[in-house]
Design an enzyme around this catalytic site. Structure first.
Site: not given
Ligand code: SF4
Length: 278
Positions: A12, A36, A70, A92, A120, A122, A160, A217, A260
């Site tokens: 992503c 991950h 994360h 991110c 997790h 995040e 997310t 996840s 990932s």
């Molecule tokens: S929140 Fe997670 S899945 Fe979404 S763009 Fe960011 S890293 Fe990628």
């Protein structure tokens, strides 16, 4: 064997960005795995001398520290700053958003509900941004809400990578008991896109291969969606885990990959499936 990739799969925006940031800082270390995916972390180690440190105490004073996609808890970021490490933030932006919302809403006196997995990374990071830890709650199911000492004003965010329909259940349950609810849909689009295209491919495929980290996840959820739409769905980290009997008497193999998963692993898997089924 017909082999088809989902129209949207793999890396992503947030992961691509984090990898680029790491590559630009050769010789730095990441605090916790950057993403991950063990194979990609090894590639960064071998090609760019990017180290991995799991404990704050293991960092050396001279280390430049890259913050993973994360994010990390607020107090740990403060420690890194205190120790005067050079910090490169690869969190991110879609993860920074719920961190900021939790900070703002808790400051404004809202109870904060975070839909996600407590363990997790995040979520550990997001919940740490609450101004009052006693007033921020992580839940996975609506039934957990009953026991919480929530204020009348509630703000709610999601991890997310969660499913929108599951987030909606939490919101609906809150609506039954609270007059003021601020809902922030913090689920990221990359998750929707990969999930939707994997689902439509799985509906047509005889066998579905989902590639990604077994601790991710995002990948686990992709796999569960594929399993729902195609009984013969398998989650693998790389081509070494493929088994020939999965492809016996099958004609159409669909492939998807978690957010990932680098493309070179996807290509290795396709090559190996071709060898197995030729
Ligand atoms: S929140 Fe997670 S899945 Fe979404 S763009 Fe960011 S890293 Fe990628």
């Amino acid at each position: 064997m017909k082999i088809e990739l989902a129209s949207s799969y793999g890396f992503c925006f947030g992961v691509k960005r984090a990898i680029e940031i790491a590559e630009e800082h050769k010789g730095s270390v990441t605090y916790g795995p950057l993403i991950h995916n063990k194979d990609e972390i090894n590639r960064l180690k071998n090609g760019f001398n990017i180290g991995l440190v799991e404990k704050l105490g293991d960092l050396k004073k001279e280390n430049t520290v890259v913050i993973r996609t994360h994010g990390i808890p607020k107090n740990e970021l403060a420690i890194l700053k205190q120790k005067e490490h050079k910090i490169i933030d690869a969190t991110c932006p879609y993860v920074t958003t719920p961190q900021n919302i939790v900070s703002k809403m808790s400051e404004e006196g809202y109870s904060v509900v975070i839909f996600g997995d407590k363990a997790h990374p995040e979520i550990k990071g997001v919940v740490s941004y609450a101004h009052n830890a006693q007033n921020a709650f992580v839940v996975l199911e609506a039934k957990e809400l009953d026991a919480l000492p929530l204020k009348l004003k509630v703000a709610v965010v999601s991890q997310t990578t969660k499913k929108p329909e599951d987030f909606a259940k939490i919101v609906t349950a809150l609506m039954a008991t609270h007059k003021e609810i601020r809902v922030f849909n913090t689920i990221c689009n990359a998750t929707f896109e990969n999930q939707d295209s994997a689902s439509s491919l799985a509906k047509q495929a005889d066998v579905m291969i989902v590639i990604g980290g077994k601790h991710s996840s995002n990948t686990k959820q992709l796999h569960s969606i594929c399993e729902r739409d195609c009984t013969h769905s398998y989650l693998i980290e790389n081509e070494k885990e493929l088994e020939a009997n999965w492809f016996k008497n099958k004609n159409f193999c669909g492939i998807s990959a978690g957010a990932s998963t680098p493309d070179w692993i996807v290509q290795n898997v396709i090559k190996k499936i071709k060898e197995i089924t030729d």
